[in-house]
Design an enzyme around this catalytic site. Sequence first.
Site, PDB file in Angstrom:
ATOM      1  N   ASP A 371      12.612   4.417   1.641  1.00 41.89           N
ATOM      2  CA  ASP A 371      12.922   4.330   0.215  1.00 41.89           C
ATOM      3  C   ASP A 371      14.309   4.926  -0.050  1.00 41.89           C
ATOM      4  OD1 ASP A 371      10.151   4.258   0.731  1.00 41.89           O
ATOM      5  OD2 ASP A 371       9.641   4.834  -1.312  1.00 41.89           O
ATOM      6  N   GLU A 499       3.929  -4.511   3.902  1.00 44.87           N
ATOM      7  CA  GLU A 499       2.813  -3.791   4.530  1.00 44.87           C
ATOM      8  C   GLU A 499       1.495  -4.555   4.466  1.00 44.87           C
ATOM      9  OE1 GLU A 499       2.675   0.217   3.090  1.00 44.87           O
ATOM     10  OE2 GLU A 499       4.502   0.753   4.178  1.00 44.87           O
ATOM     11  N   LYS A 611       2.858  -7.792   0.138  1.00 42.38           N
ATOM     12  CA  LYS A 611       2.805  -6.680  -0.812  1.00 42.38           C
ATOM     13  C   LYS A 611       4.163  -6.556  -1.517  1.00 42.38           C
ATOM     14  CE  LYS A 611       1.840  -1.693  -0.570  1.00 42.38           C
ATOM     15  NZ  LYS A 611       1.782  -0.539   0.349  1.00 42.38           N
ATOM     16  N   GLN A 612       5.214  -6.921  -0.801  1.00 44.78           N
ATOM     17  CA  GLN A 612       6.586  -6.701  -1.274  1.00 44.78           C
ATOM     18  C   GLN A 612       7.508  -7.638  -0.498  1.00 44.78           C
ATOM     19  OE1 GLN A 612       5.498  -2.987   0.932  1.00 44.78           O
ATOM     20  NE2 GLN A 612       7.646  -2.561   0.530  1.00 44.78           N
TER      21      GLN A 612
HETATM   22  C1  BGC Z   1       5.435   0.702   0.319  1.00 45.98           C
HETATM   23  C2  BGC Z   1       6.448   1.233   1.302  1.00 45.98           C
HETATM   24  C3  BGC Z   1       7.071   2.493   0.746  1.00 45.98           C
HETATM   25  C4  BGC Z   1       5.992   3.512   0.417  1.00 45.98           C
HETATM   26  C5  BGC Z   1       6.549   4.764  -0.223  1.00 45.98           C
HETATM   27  C6  BGC Z   1       4.412   1.793   0.028  1.00 45.98           C
HETATM   28  O1  BGC Z   1       3.531   1.349  -0.944  1.00 45.98           O
HETATM   29  O2  BGC Z   1       4.774  -0.419   0.821  1.00 45.98           O
HETATM   30  O3  BGC Z   1       7.441   0.259   1.517  1.00 45.98           O
HETATM   31  O4  BGC Z   1       7.961   3.026   1.654  1.00 45.98           O
HETATM   32  O5  BGC Z   1       5.092   2.926  -0.478  1.00 45.98           O
HETATM   33  O6  BGC Z   1       7.149   4.471  -1.439  1.00 45.98           O
END
Ligand code: BGC
Length: 781
Positions: A371, A499, A611-612
Amino acid sequence: MRRLSKRQAIFLPDEWNIIEEGFHPEKNFMLETIFTVANGYLGLRGNLDEDFPDKSQSFKATYINGFYEEYDITYPEGGYGFAKRGEAMVNVADVKTFEIIIDGEKFTLFNGKINKYVRKLDMRNGRLVREIIWEFNSSKKIYIIFERLACLKRQHLGAINIRIKPLNFSGRIKIVSKIDGNSSNLLETEDVRVGSGIEKFPFETIKAYCDKLNGFLMQKTKKSRLSYGCMVDHGLSIKEFFCKSFVDKEKNLVTFEIEFDAKQNMEYSLTKYFSYFTQRDVEEDLIEELCAAEILEAKKIGFENLLKEQREFLETFWENADVVVKGDPKIQQAIRFSLFSLLQSTGRNGISNIAAKGLTGEGYGGHYFWDSEIYIMPFFIYTHPEIARMLLIHRYNLLDAARQRAEELHHRGALYPWRTIAGKECSAYFPAGTAQYHINADIVYAIKKYFEATDDLDFIKNYGAEIVFESARFYADLGHFSEEKDGKFCIFCVTGPDEYTALVDNNAYTNYMVQMNLEFAARLYSLLKETDKEAFERLCNKLKLSDEEIELWKKIANNMYLPYNAKLKIIPQDDSFIYKKRFDLSKIPEDQFPLLLHWHYLDIYRYQICKQPDVLLLIYLLREKFSYEDLKNNYEYYEPITTHDSSLSSAIFSILAVELNLLEKAYEYFRYTARMDLDDLNDNTKDGIHAACMGGAWQAVVFGFGGMRTGNGLLSFSPRLPKNIDYISFKVKYKGCTIKGEITKNKAIYTLLAGEAILLSHYSQTFELKSGQAKEFVIET
Ligand code: BGC
């Protein structure tokens, strides 16, 4: 686009303040997060000064960035190389709770009547103010103001000022102030993203004393064996008062009882100064002395001057960082809240970083993730490069731990942990933890962007290059040339940014980013060889680098397997992704989101569900490598299967939607990103802010609506505003210059505020700005 329109905020739409008018106990948990004051080192969660009685709706916390306790991670069925010891940001002694007894009646908003209640986080002055008129015993009215600071110029210091004025009576007032060393962290919770394995009470109290208005408490964590000290002192405007102070070491408490007679309509003020130092910052035996020096200085300066310092610090901060958005005051407020929160969260001492939840709550154990580098770092690189540098130095300081981790996993080079505080891998779920090998390349990407923006060769020589080389070496060892893939270099069994897809082969994001790492490593190697013989030889000797190894990196980069599907005209996320069943997200009931809390991971992994952004993030980060068609095709392919269950998601969609001229969609994604915490859109602001999302909000303005790109060494802009935004302005620093961008629907003005001259581009039209010069361009609609 699902789940993008939601609840209403309780805050007034003020552009510089977050204001709660009227007491909202039902939102207490979330408000505690929002009203945190912090200075990158010390974080004071926004707990009520007089405490909140219902402990199921409150979490009292004070954090020190990078100060942690360890815990054992236990697995019924473990395995070699699994993370064994976690680190979690530990909740330290509380100094911000007071008992106030007025004429025998304890002040609490759950009794009596509230005639006035305003709480305000003032982002221009760096303070939290609570103003209350409380009526009790049928008719007695008292006016109380609490003001709380985490000093931005003095990171080990904080102060709370209480002013009390009886409005229609005279009477006796007693204030009980404490250093309460009984803090503990949240243990495991139902939400896997919150809570840690830390012991209920993780400290031993090793010293506690008091002398009238001054007191000290020192505690040591039981497992990490790290000490911290907390000293307090009180300044009173009251001439005659009675003070009793006492220590109960068994109970980890230092207590001060201050009593005085208060006259009707007279105002009485008490300031509590507090200082924290830890063994992570200084030698253990200096902690007490340094706390004392800090407190002494604070008392000399006084509360008003500390406030003045806050203002001065923030004037400079906003001068560099402010983003103006006209059209919707709630967006203006949200973007400033994001930038202010980033400042509050960010370690600036080289031994700390930015926890996913800042210094505001228990989510994600206070861990640092990618992040920092991919979502938050751009804000600092382009507005406060000196802070970006310290963040990268922090990563450098974890390099030895990363080398050990690579060795443990039988690899060469260094592997950074997916989540950590002091360098250990803290992820207990390796498919979405250690397997996210892209973390190394993310850090390298940030180094590359920092270097391109600042030309800070000194940083590269002393810190950056070593990380880049060790990471390149690691990746060269992680993959191999696969004959069945035409001899291309493949990387197997990794997890990319998404993820909801794990342990896959040839994740496109990873392969491209590794290629970037290897190319950059080869470039730095030549640069140092040509420009600084001493640094070059030092590094070659230290790392045993040779021309042959660099040749291998180049060969890998040139032969990296970069997936592409000609039939679908997209980049497949990995080798198996496109063969999985596509999921129609509209068929999933709303209460099943986020899926990770309601579905088994195996179920999620089996489908095309993201998820992203993964491929889309890749396209955004390495924009110069992909065409407009690539962007469009992949956007259309991946958007319908993305849940945005991660708060890191929507900013990237917003930025790319601007480029695709989907401006209303871009605005919706942006609004969701910007208002994430103020409107509690993911229902978990109580556990802390979403720091990466806040960094994303800045990127969505500057890279999205401002259309800024930094590829190919040229700063270029392709701005475009959506219907709801009339004007934006922002400043960026690039190669020693400061550029201001001002955008309306049909024109853009670029001004060179500092620096001799710079070459920029507006929609592919290259132009030069000289010192102080401004140029205006028409935006075709
Ligand atoms: C995300 C990750 C992120 C982490 C901490 C997770 O929900 O999938 O990409 O690094 O949260 O923010």
